[in-house]
Design a protein around this motif. Sequence first.
Motif, PDB file in Angstrom:
ATOM      1  N   GLN A  47       0.803  -1.229   0.000  1.00 53.70           N
ATOM      2  CA  GLN A  47       0.000   0.000   0.000  1.00 53.70           C
ATOM      3  C   GLN A  47       0.833   1.276   0.000  1.00 53.70           C
ATOM      4  OE1 GLN A  47      -3.117  -0.440  -0.537  1.00 53.70           O
ATOM      5  NE2 GLN A  47      -3.028  -2.634  -0.204  1.00 53.70           N
ATOM      6  N   LYS A  48       2.132   1.188  -0.237  1.00 54.35           N
ATOM      7  CA  LYS A  48       3.001   2.368  -0.130  1.00 54.35           C
ATOM      8  C   LYS A  48       2.631   3.473  -1.119  1.00 54.35           C
ATOM      9  CE  LYS A  48       7.001   0.004   1.738  1.00 54.35           C
ATOM     10  NZ  LYS A  48       8.364  -0.443   1.470  1.00 54.35           N
ATOM     11  N   GLU A  49       2.199   3.089  -2.320  1.00 55.49           N
ATOM     12  CA  GLU A  49       1.860   4.102  -3.313  1.00 55.49           C
ATOM     13  C   GLU A  49       0.559   4.801  -2.896  1.00 55.49           C
ATOM     14  OE1 GLU A  49       0.845   4.372  -8.013  1.00 55.49           O
ATOM     15  OE2 GLU A  49       2.298   2.878  -7.356  1.00 55.49           O
ATOM     16  N   GLY A  50       0.586   6.097  -2.844  1.00 52.88           N
ATOM     17  CA  GLY A  50      -0.588   6.863  -2.453  1.00 52.88           C
ATOM     18  C   GLY A  50      -0.734   7.041  -0.959  1.00 52.88           C
ATOM     19  N   LEU A  51       0.239   6.565  -0.180  1.00 50.95           N
ATOM     20  CA  LEU A  51       0.164   6.658   1.282  1.00 50.95           C
ATOM     21  C   LEU A  51       0.560   8.063   1.747  1.00 50.95           C
ATOM     22  CD1 LEU A  51       0.769   3.976   3.748  1.00 50.95           C
ATOM     23  CD2 LEU A  51       2.097   6.022   4.142  1.00 50.95           C
ATOM     24  N   VAL A  52      -0.300   8.651   2.564  1.00 46.85           N
ATOM     25  CA  VAL A  52      -0.065   9.978   3.125  1.00 46.85           C
ATOM     26  C   VAL A  52      -0.057   9.849   4.642  1.00 46.85           C
ATOM     27  CG1 VAL A  52      -0.975  12.327   3.330  1.00 46.85           C
ATOM     28  CG2 VAL A  52      -1.193  11.094   1.164  1.00 46.85           C
ATOM     29  N   ALA A  53       0.964  10.397   5.289  1.00 42.21           N
ATOM     30  CA  ALA A  53       1.088  10.304   6.744  1.00 42.21           C
ATOM     31  C   ALA A  53       0.366  11.448   7.437  1.00 42.21           C
ATOM     32  CB  ALA A  53       2.565  10.311   7.134  1.00 42.21           C
ATOM     33  N   GLU A  54      -0.071  11.167   8.673  1.00 44.44           N
ATOM     34  CA  GLU A  54      -0.618  12.196   9.577  1.00 44.44           C
ATOM     35  C   GLU A  54      -1.768  12.985   8.964  1.00 44.44           C
ATOM     36  OE1 GLU A  54       0.386  12.546  12.802  1.00 44.44           O
ATOM     37  OE2 GLU A  54       1.718  10.844  12.495  1.00 44.44           O
ATOM     38  N   ALA A  75      -1.776   7.122   8.913  1.00 43.76           N
ATOM     39  CA  ALA A  75      -1.535   7.127   7.469  1.00 43.76           C
ATOM     40  C   ALA A  75      -2.830   6.765   6.750  1.00 43.76           C
ATOM     41  CB  ALA A  75      -0.437   6.145   7.095  1.00 43.76           C
ATOM     42  N   VAL A  76      -2.984   7.305   5.555  1.00 39.20           N
ATOM     43  CA  VAL A  76      -4.136   6.997   4.710  1.00 39.20           C
ATOM     44  C   VAL A  76      -3.625   6.755   3.296  1.00 39.20           C
ATOM     45  CG1 VAL A  76      -6.329   7.845   3.762  1.00 39.20           C
ATOM     46  CG2 VAL A  76      -5.678   8.442   6.105  1.00 39.20           C
ATOM     47  N   LYS A  82      -9.352   9.647  -3.514  1.00 39.19           N
ATOM     48  CA  LYS A  82     -10.314   9.080  -2.568  1.00 39.19           C
ATOM     49  C   LYS A  82      -9.569   8.214  -1.551  1.00 39.19           C
ATOM     50  CE  LYS A  82     -14.439   6.110  -2.447  1.00 39.19           C
ATOM     51  NZ  LYS A  82     -14.306   5.895  -1.067  1.00 39.19           N
ATOM     52  N   ALA A  83      -9.931   8.387  -0.279  1.00 38.01           N
ATOM     53  CA  ALA A  83      -9.343   7.547   0.775  1.00 38.01           C
ATOM     54  C   ALA A  83      -9.762   6.103   0.554  1.00 38.01           C
ATOM     55  CB  ALA A  83      -9.789   8.031   2.146  1.00 38.01           C
ATOM     56  N   ARG A  84      -8.783   5.197   0.580  1.00 36.21           N
ATOM     57  CA  ARG A  84      -9.080   3.777   0.425  1.00 36.21           C
ATOM     58  C   ARG A  84      -8.865   3.004   1.715  1.00 36.21           C
ATOM     59  NH1 ARG A  84      -5.605   1.148  -2.582  1.00 36.21           N
ATOM     60  NH2 ARG A  84      -6.915  -0.673  -2.489  1.00 36.21           N
ATOM     61  N   ILE A  85      -7.701   3.253   2.359  1.00 34.16           N
ATOM     62  CA  ILE A  85      -7.344   2.505   3.567  1.00 34.16           C
ATOM     63  C   ILE A  85      -6.783   3.479   4.594  1.00 34.16           C
ATOM     64  CG2 ILE A  85      -5.929   0.660   4.541  1.00 34.16           C
ATOM     65  CD1 ILE A  85      -5.721  -0.505   1.699  1.00 34.16           C
ATOM     66  N   LEU A 114     -13.733   9.276   6.675  1.00 34.59           N
ATOM     67  CA  LEU A 114     -13.021   9.553   5.428  1.00 34.59           C
ATOM     68  C   LEU A 114     -13.661   8.894   4.207  1.00 34.59           C
ATOM     69  CD1 LEU A 114      -9.304   9.278   6.600  1.00 34.59           C
ATOM     70  CD2 LEU A 114     -10.578  11.358   6.040  1.00 34.59           C
ATOM     71  N   GLY A 115     -14.622   8.001   4.449  1.00 29.89           N
ATOM     72  CA  GLY A 115     -15.232   7.278   3.338  1.00 29.89           C
ATOM     73  C   GLY A 115     -14.305   6.220   2.761  1.00 29.89           C
ATOM     74  N   ALA A 116     -13.366   5.744   3.578  1.00 34.84           N
ATOM     75  CA  ALA A 116     -12.413   4.724   3.130  1.00 34.84           C
ATOM     76  C   ALA A 116     -13.076   3.356   3.091  1.00 34.84           C
ATOM     77  CB  ALA A 116     -11.204   4.686   4.068  1.00 34.84           C
ATOM     78  N   GLU A 117     -12.552   2.493   2.251  1.00 26.21           N
ATOM     79  CA  GLU A 117     -13.077   1.134   2.119  1.00 26.21           C
ATOM     80  C   GLU A 117     -12.882   0.336   3.401  1.00 26.21           C
ATOM     81  OE1 GLU A 117     -10.896  -0.450  -1.194  1.00 26.21           O
ATOM     82  OE2 GLU A 117     -11.514   1.214  -2.480  1.00 26.21           O
ATOM     83  N   ARG A 118     -11.728   0.551   4.048  1.00 26.08           N
ATOM     84  CA  ARG A 118     -11.410  -0.212   5.255  1.00 26.08           C
ATOM     85  C   ARG A 118     -10.266   0.454   6.004  1.00 26.08           C
ATOM     86  NH1 ARG A 118      -8.148  -5.465   3.003  1.00 26.08           N
ATOM     87  NH2 ARG A 118      -6.940  -4.363   1.440  1.00 26.08           N
ATOM     88  N   GLY A 119      -9.958  -0.114   7.160  1.00 25.29           N
ATOM     89  CA  GLY A 119      -8.844   0.369   7.956  1.00 25.29           C
ATOM     90  C   GLY A 119      -7.980  -0.798   8.376  1.00 25.29           C
TER      91      GLY A 119
END
Length: 137
Positions: A47-54, A75-76, A82-85, A114-119
């Motif tokens: 999941q590193k691609e698209g990962l944003v911290a804090e 991290a998201v 769109k937020a996924r995880i 965040l409307g993410a698929e999961r955490g």
Amino acid sequence: AEADAVRERSQGLLQELSGAAAAPDLDPAELAETALSTWRLPEVAEQKEGLVAEVPIYGRLVGDDERLVAGRADAVVYASSKARIVFDWKSDVAPDASARASNVSQIAQYAHILGAERGAVVYMSLGQVQWVSQSGR
């Protein structure tokens, strides 16, 4: 080289903490190895691609328009804006059932807001990832 850089960063952060009243007795090499091994977990590495911290979180509790939530996701992962995880890093060495339930509830709320698929609750010291849906399951 990556491990050396992470160890150096760990040492620097611990030096910044040394001025605190109750500076913890931490080993920078252990901190670095824990961070690196967490980063290498397949569930995280994928999941590193698209990962944003804090990422700041502001919203309402699921099913309760009167209670608000304010927090910060560790991290998201985003895809197409769109937020996924939503990820939450935990350093607990032996989390009990109550702590795990609290962690699941927190990450489910964040995913909902965040409307993410999961955490994912990532127990770094244990090398475990607990996946959580918006409903907390």
